[in-house]
Scaffold this motif. Structure first.
Motif, mmCIF file in Angstrom:
data_model
loop_
_atom_site.group_PDB
_atom_site.id
_atom_site.type_symbol
_atom_site.label_atom_id
_atom_site.label_comp_id
_atom_site.label_asym_id
_atom_site.label_seq_id
_atom_site.Cartn_x
_atom_site.Cartn_y
_atom_site.Cartn_z
ATOM 1 N N ASP A 35 0.829 -1.207 0.000
ATOM 2 C CA ASP A 35 0.000 0.000 0.000
ATOM 3 C C ASP A 35 0.863 1.257 0.000
ATOM 4 O OD1 ASP A 35 -2.283 -1.513 0.004
ATOM 5 O OD2 ASP A 35 -2.649 -1.358 2.164
ATOM 6 N N TRP A 36 2.012 1.201 0.699
ATOM 7 C CA TRP A 36 2.895 2.362 0.776
ATOM 8 C C TRP A 36 3.413 2.740 -0.611
ATOM 9 C CZ3 TRP A 36 7.871 3.759 -0.352
ATOM 10 C CH2 TRP A 36 8.378 4.888 0.288
ATOM 11 N N PHE A 37 3.655 1.730 -1.443
ATOM 12 C CA PHE A 37 4.168 1.993 -2.785
ATOM 13 C C PHE A 37 3.081 2.415 -3.766
ATOM 14 C CE2 PHE A 37 7.690 -0.663 -1.273
ATOM 15 C CZ PHE A 37 8.769 0.088 -1.722
ATOM 16 N N GLY A 38 1.833 2.311 -3.380
ATOM 17 C CA GLY A 38 0.732 2.601 -4.292
ATOM 18 C C GLY A 38 0.828 3.959 -4.959
ATOM 19 N N PRO A 39 0.922 5.070 -4.203
ATOM 20 C CA PRO A 39 0.995 6.388 -4.848
ATOM 21 C C PRO A 39 2.218 6.552 -5.755
ATOM 22 C CG PRO A 39 0.503 6.599 -2.496
ATOM 23 C CD PRO A 39 0.873 5.162 -2.735
ATOM 24 N N ILE A 40 3.332 5.933 -5.358
ATOM 25 C CA ILE A 40 4.538 6.040 -6.189
ATOM 26 C C ILE A 40 4.327 5.323 -7.519
ATOM 27 C CG2 ILE A 40 6.986 5.423 -6.329
ATOM 28 C CD1 ILE A 40 7.120 5.736 -3.307
ATOM 29 N N ILE A 41 3.729 4.125 -7.449
ATOM 30 C CA ILE A 41 3.459 3.370 -8.681
ATOM 31 C C ILE A 41 2.481 4.136 -9.562
ATOM 32 C CG2 ILE A 41 2.442 1.253 -9.590
ATOM 33 C CD1 ILE A 41 3.495 -0.162 -7.078
ATOM 34 N N ASP A 42 1.448 4.725 -8.937
ATOM 35 C CA ASP A 42 0.458 5.490 -9.717
ATOM 36 C C ASP A 42 1.115 6.695 -10.388
ATOM 37 O OD1 ASP A 42 -1.475 3.728 -8.953
ATOM 38 O OD2 ASP A 42 -2.309 5.001 -7.363
ATOM 39 N N THR A 43 1.975 7.407 -9.636
ATOM 40 C CA THR A 43 2.642 8.589 -10.197
ATOM 41 C C THR A 43 3.510 8.204 -11.383
ATOM 42 O OG1 THR A 43 2.676 9.647 -8.014
ATOM 43 C CG2 THR A 43 4.201 10.499 -9.675
ATOM 44 N N ARG A 44 4.273 7.116 -11.213
ATOM 45 C CA ARG A 44 5.125 6.670 -12.312
ATOM 46 C C ARG A 44 4.280 6.320 -13.537
ATOM 47 N NH1 ARG A 44 5.958 2.167 -14.790
ATOM 48 N NH2 ARG A 44 7.968 1.718 -15.809
ATOM 49 N N SER A 45 3.189 5.598 -13.316
ATOM 50 C CA SER A 45 2.336 5.164 -14.429
ATOM 51 C C SER A 45 1.745 6.355 -15.172
ATOM 52 C CB SER A 45 1.219 4.264 -13.893
ATOM 53 O OG SER A 45 0.366 3.857 -14.941
ATOM 54 N N ILE A 46 1.268 7.350 -14.432
ATOM 55 C CA ILE A 46 0.668 8.527 -15.067
ATOM 56 C C ILE A 46 1.699 9.260 -15.902
ATOM 57 C CG2 ILE A 46 -0.328 10.806 -14.590
ATOM 58 C CD1 ILE A 46 -1.690 9.508 -12.132
ATOM 59 N N LEU A 47 2.896 9.470 -15.323
ATOM 60 C CA LEU A 47 3.924 10.209 -16.045
ATOM 61 C C LEU A 47 4.429 9.439 -17.259
ATOM 62 C CD1 LEU A 47 5.976 11.672 -13.050
ATOM 63 C CD2 LEU A 47 4.376 12.880 -14.551
ATOM 64 N N MET A 48 4.612 8.128 -17.105
ATOM 65 C CA MET A 48 5.100 7.331 -18.236
ATOM 66 C C MET A 48 4.096 7.328 -19.387
ATOM 67 S SD MET A 48 8.126 6.287 -17.499
ATOM 68 C CE MET A 48 8.354 5.094 -18.824
ATOM 69 N N ASP A 49 2.802 7.388 -19.075
ATOM 70 C CA ASP A 49 1.776 7.296 -20.118
ATOM 71 C C ASP A 49 1.373 8.642 -20.691
ATOM 72 O OD1 ASP A 49 1.757 4.581 -19.768
ATOM 73 O OD2 ASP A 49 -0.019 4.556 -18.480
ATOM 74 N N HIS A 50 1.473 9.718 -19.875
ATOM 75 C CA HIS A 50 0.827 10.962 -20.295
ATOM 76 C C HIS A 50 1.742 12.179 -20.320
ATOM 77 C CE1 HIS A 50 -3.002 8.858 -20.074
ATOM 78 N NE2 HIS A 50 -2.692 8.470 -18.836
#
Length: 558
Positions: A35-50
């Motif tokens: 759960d702690w890594f959740g926001p980091i993974i989401d941030t990476r995914s958003i930046l990599m895609d958009h």
């Protein structure tokens, strides 16, 4: 039924029950980590895609690691990226491949303070005082010192052409073959015929040794330096100089303290976490040594840190030595280095604090000026040293340290006055005087309490910060004038005490401040030694007519 046949199923059932009981807790714990890594993974995914451009994924990963480290607000916990790991390992070991010379920046060039003993630089003809003009085709003019040093380093066996200007104004290009260099960490008082002289007072057998860093080679070097004096009966007292020593390896510090201690504790390391309280570890002195009875003084200053503080603190707390100088730096934290899997760099991080035998925490805590830290000089042994005196001492030291055919002459007896005035080392003069007293009377002299040992290093920090502020202010003035010039402005601004002759002594002068109506609102006297001219250089001042000033003064006084 056989008892073994009964025990086996029962044991299996017990283990299964334990696993069933612990499994949900383990799953929950792992889930919290994910759960702690959740926001980091989401941030990476958003930046990599958009993100508007393709992101540098490796740079993002390194920045994430660096941010985790920076959040700890600990200057000793660092992330070392993959491209810097080789240099980091070299710094830890004290070994490198180069020409073997002590260098310093000098008037926009690189200056050779001294080639090292037995080094490729010495063999090739590099001399103390040489100015390095070029390194191969790299011109050193106005280049950062570290860039110049990097060009001197290279693979073992490779040749570097070093163009130097000798002190006799002759220019020469020297071919130097690089090889592995183990930087020496132990040195003596001065060079005589290219060899270290360790004895300060030959009649009383008082020696001096300086330790610049703690590596795996340090204790063997120290033993090799002192053993001939000890075996010949000429070692009857020792000054151990740890000033400016930034520390190094804990095992080297423990081994050095053990050279001088017959018993007692040296240091303890412990984390400040309840869940790791059992990890506290104490290092006792556990072996006798021929140096354990030699009268000893230890020199420290505000730059003595970490391993040097362990040695000084252990010897002081065990009443084994008198500690002379200033309170030490206060770097009392233990670091561990671990590589990150997949060649992603290294982490150096703090795991515990150092505690002296007295229980004192060596570490200086950020933002707590009233806290006690580091190692204090012994009672009556504070010898403060301001910035100018320290700089003069360190500059003067190379006159005596350098390998050169032009060694300065020295008197037959190095008395306290010579050590203080000619050698430029007041703390060393004090340490030697204490040992001379011990030699003559068999005991240390009775000493009176002196000033707060924390004051000199704090005052030195304040002075350095004020000097830096003054330099920045001057630079901003120059920058503003350059901006005006570039903008085509013809306006010139007079700043500072314009019109005041340079030969007028303004130390101790009085500054009178008046309001716009001419009424005096306060008078301040400039303290002795303060440079009021340079302090006012950042201020645009308009001279006031002296007649007007006199009338205003008369009106105020009336």
């Amino acid at each position: 039924m056989n008892i073994r046949q009964i025990i086996a199923p029962v044991t299996l059932l017990a283990l299964a029950a334990l696993l069933i009981a612990e499994l949900p807790q383990a799953i929950a714990g792992r889930a919290r980590h994910y759960d702690w890594f959740g926001p980091i993974i989401d941030t990476r995914s958003i930046l990599m895609d958009h993100y508007v451009e393709p992101p540098d994924e490796a740079a993002m990963q390194q920045a994430t690691i660096a941010a985790l480290v920076e959040s700890l607000d600990d200057p000793y916990t660092i992330y070392v990226p993959p491209e810097d790991t080789d240099d980091f390992r070299k710094d830890l070991s004290g070994h490198y491949t180069g020409i073997g010379a002590h260098v310093r920046g000098h008037e926009g060039r690189l200056r050779i303070l001294s080639p090292m003993d037995g080094s490729p630089a010495l063999e090739a003809g590099v001399r103390a005082g040489d100015i390095v003009l070029k390194i191969d085709e790299f011109d050193t003019l106005d280049q950062p010192v570290q860039d110049c040093i990097d060009h001197l380093l290279g693979p073992p066996g490779s040749t570097v052409d070093v163009t130097v200007l000798h002190t006799d104004d002759t220019e020469e290009t020297l071919a130097v073959i690089r090889r592995p260099i183990a930087a020496p960490t132990v040195s003596g008082l001065m060079r005589r015929d290219r060899q270290w002289r360790f004895l300060v007072d030959e009649a009383r057998g008082i020696a001096y040794v300086r330790v610049d860093q703690f590596t795996g080679d340090t204790v063997p070097q120290l033993v090799a330096a002192l053993s001939p004096l000890k075996s010949s009966g000429r070692l009857q007292g020792l000054v151990l100089d740890l000033r400016g020593n930034p520390g190094g390896a804990l095992p080297a510090a423990v081994d050095m303290a053990e050279l001088f201690l017959a018993d007692g504790d040296i240091v303890s390391i412990a984390p400040e976490r309840e869940d790791r309280a059992s990890e506290r570890r104490t290092f006792p002195a556990k072996r006798g040594h021929a140096l354990e009875d030699i009268p000893l003084t230890v020199l420290i200053d505000a730059q003595s840190a970490s391993a040097s503080e362990i040695v000084a603190g252990a010897l002081g707390d065990n009443n084994r030595a008198l500690i002379v100088g200033e309170r030490s730096f206060g770097k009392g934290s233990v670091q561990e280095v671990r590589p990150l899997d997949g060649d992603h760099g290294m982490l150096k991080f703090t795991t515990a604090y150092y505690y002296l035998p007295s229980g004192r925490n060596l570490h200086r805590r950020k933002g707590d000026p009233d806290a006690v830290w580091g190692v204090d000089p012994s009672l009556g042994c504070v010898v403060p040293e301001d910035f100018d005196a320290k700089r003069a001492r360190l500059t003067n030291r190379w006159t005596w340290d350098a390998i050169t055919p032009d060694e300065p002459e020295v008197p037959d007896i190095l008395d306290d006055t010579w050590l203080r005035d000619e050698f430029g080392d007041a703390a060393l003069a004090e340490a030697v005087a204490l040992l001379r007293h011990h030699s003559e009377h068999g005991a240390w002299p009775a000493l009176e309490s002196d000033e707060d040992p924390a004051y000199p290093p704090l005052q030195a920090e304040l002075d350095a910060a004020l000097d830096q502020r003054e330099a920045i202010a001057k630079h901003l003035i120059e920058l503003q004038e350059e901006i005006l010039r570039l903008q085509g402005s013809e306006r010139t601004v007079d700043r500072g005490l314009v019109g005041l002759p340079d030969d007028v002594d303004v130390s101790g002068a009085e500054i009178v401040i008046r309001d716009k109506g001419g009424r005096v609102v306060g008078t301040w006297r400039v303290a002795e030694g303060e440079n009021i001219r340079s302090s006012l250089d950042a201020v645009e001042l308009v001279p006031v007519d002296t007649d007007d000033a006199a009338e205003s003064t008369t009106a105020d006084e009336g």
